[in-house]
Design a protein around this motif. Structure first.
Motif, PDB file in Angstrom:
ATOM      1  N   ASP A   1      35.539  29.285  42.889  1.00  0.00           N
ATOM      2  CA  ASP A   1      36.686  29.839  43.619  1.00  0.00           C
ATOM      3  C   ASP A   1      36.284  31.106  44.376  1.00  0.00           C
ATOM      4  O   ASP A   1      36.649  31.287  45.540  1.00  0.00           O
ATOM      5  CB  ASP A   1      37.829  30.189  42.652  1.00  0.00           C
TER       6      ASP A   1
ATOM      7  N   ILE B   1      36.479  40.945  43.347  1.00  0.00           N
ATOM      8  CA  ILE B   1      37.427  39.839  43.173  1.00  0.00           C
ATOM      9  C   ILE B   1      37.618  39.521  41.691  1.00  0.00           C
ATOM     10  O   ILE B   1      38.742  39.337  41.229  1.00  0.00           O
ATOM     11  CB  ILE B   1      36.967  38.593  43.954  1.00  0.00           C
ATOM     12  N   ARG B   2      36.534  39.462  40.935  1.00  0.00           N
ATOM     13  CA  ARG B   2      36.623  39.096  39.507  1.00  0.00           C
ATOM     14  C   ARG B   2      37.235  40.203  38.654  1.00  0.00           C
ATOM     15  O   ARG B   2      38.119  39.980  37.858  1.00  0.00           O
ATOM     16  CB  ARG B   2      35.239  38.742  38.995  1.00  0.00           C
TER      17      ARG B   2
ATOM     18  N   SER C   1      40.628  34.579  35.847  1.00  0.00           N
ATOM     19  CA  SER C   1      40.814  33.116  35.821  1.00  0.00           C
ATOM     20  C   SER C   1      40.084  32.410  36.963  1.00  0.00           C
ATOM     21  O   SER C   1      39.911  31.195  36.923  1.00  0.00           O
ATOM     22  CB  SER C   1      42.297  32.762  35.864  1.00  0.00           C
ATOM     23  N   LEU C   2      39.656  33.176  37.970  1.00  0.00           N
ATOM     24  CA  LEU C   2      38.938  32.548  39.075  1.00  0.00           C
ATOM     25  C   LEU C   2      37.528  32.163  38.636  1.00  0.00           C
ATOM     26  O   LEU C   2      36.782  32.983  38.105  1.00  0.00           O
ATOM     27  CB  LEU C   2      38.851  33.489  40.279  1.00  0.00           C
TER      28      LEU C   2
ATOM     29  N   THR D   1      42.621  28.941  48.376  1.00  0.00           N
ATOM     30  CA  THR D   1      42.544  29.844  47.231  1.00  0.00           C
ATOM     31  C   THR D   1      42.903  31.264  47.657  1.00  0.00           C
ATOM     32  O   THR D   1      43.640  31.966  46.960  1.00  0.00           O
ATOM     33  CB  THR D   1      41.138  29.805  46.595  1.00  0.00           C
ATOM     34  N   TYR D   2      42.403  31.694  48.826  1.00  0.00           N
ATOM     35  CA  TYR D   2      42.747  33.019  49.356  1.00  0.00           C
ATOM     36  C   TYR D   2      44.262  33.134  49.538  1.00  0.00           C
ATOM     37  O   TYR D   2      44.865  34.140  49.129  1.00  0.00           O
ATOM     38  CB  TYR D   2      42.043  33.263  50.697  1.00  0.00           C
TER      39      TYR D   2
ATOM     40  N   ASN E   1      40.879  39.298  38.444  1.00  0.00           N
ATOM     41  CA  ASN E   1      41.182  37.868  38.536  1.00  0.00           C
ATOM     42  C   ASN E   1      40.229  37.085  37.634  1.00  0.00           C
ATOM     43  O   ASN E   1      39.409  36.307  38.111  1.00  0.00           O
ATOM     44  CB  ASN E   1      41.036  37.389  39.983  1.00  0.00           C
TER      45      ASN E   1
ATOM     46  N   MET F   1      45.822  33.418  45.971  1.00  0.00           N
ATOM     47  CA  MET F   1      45.404  34.534  45.118  1.00  0.00           C
ATOM     48  C   MET F   1      45.370  35.892  45.832  1.00  0.00           C
ATOM     49  O   MET F   1      45.485  36.922  45.176  1.00  0.00           O
ATOM     50  CB  MET F   1      44.010  34.250  44.534  1.00  0.00           C
ATOM     51  N   CYS F   2      45.190  35.896  47.146  1.00  0.00           N
ATOM     52  CA  CYS F   2      44.974  37.162  47.871  1.00  0.00           C
ATOM     53  C   CYS F   2      46.000  37.404  48.978  1.00  0.00           C
ATOM     54  O   CYS F   2      46.251  38.551  49.344  1.00  0.00           O
ATOM     55  CB  CYS F   2      43.581  37.177  48.511  1.00  0.00           C
TER      56      CYS F   2
ATOM     57  N   GLY G   1      38.514  43.338  39.749  1.00  0.00           N
ATOM     58  CA  GLY G   1      39.511  44.212  40.334  1.00  0.00           C
ATOM     59  C   GLY G   1      38.970  45.598  40.616  1.00  0.00           C
ATOM     60  O   GLY G   1      37.778  45.863  40.445  1.00  0.00           O
TER      61      GLY G   1
END
Length: 132
Positions: free
Chosen positions: A95, A72-73, A90-91, A33-34, A88, A37-38, A75
């Motif tokens: 996740d 993370i969620r 959608s996470l 996932t990282y 993010n 997404m990251c 920003g």
């Protein structure tokens, strides 16, 4: 003779599969996932891009550990310091849990493991105004 060969190759395949599974990183789903997404911004190894995307070293992760679920969620958008990260939404909590556990344990040896309950609790307490 044919059955012995099948049994022999089945056993060999099982040993190889088991060995691979045991050697896989504990938080492999977090790594996956990282990476998706990251990793494009913070790089696969967390080194970031100087003056563009911050490095995710052990010290930074340890300092931000309590804020990571919210960051993370939702920003970050702090124009004064030029720190920006898109949200993010959608996470899922699972996740975010996987990403944080990967950062804390497989990427860095901080020996901190979080449950999804921990992350959901943090997300419910996010101070949305303080990260914008």
């Amino acid at each position: 003779m044919h059955n012995k060969r099948i049994l022999k190759y089945s056993f060999l395949f099982t040993v190889i599969l088991f060995t691979y599974a045991c050697n896989e990183a504990k938080f492999m789903q977090g790594k996956r996932t990282y990476d998706v997404m990251c990793g494009d911004c913070h790089m696969e190894d967390g080194s970031g891009v100087a003056k563009v995307y911050p490095e995710l070293n052990a010290e930074k992760i340890a300092t931000l550990i309590d804020d990571l679920p919210c960051i993370i969620r939702y920003g970050v958008n702090k124009p004064a310091s030029l720190i920006k990260m898109p949200p993010n939404p959608s996470l899922l909590p699972v996740d975010i849990t996987n990403i944080i556990n990967y950062l804390c344990n497989d990427m860095h040896d901080l020996d901190r493991e979080f449950t999804m309950v921990d992350i959901i609790s943090s997300l419910n307490d996010c101070p949305k105004d303080s990260i914008k």
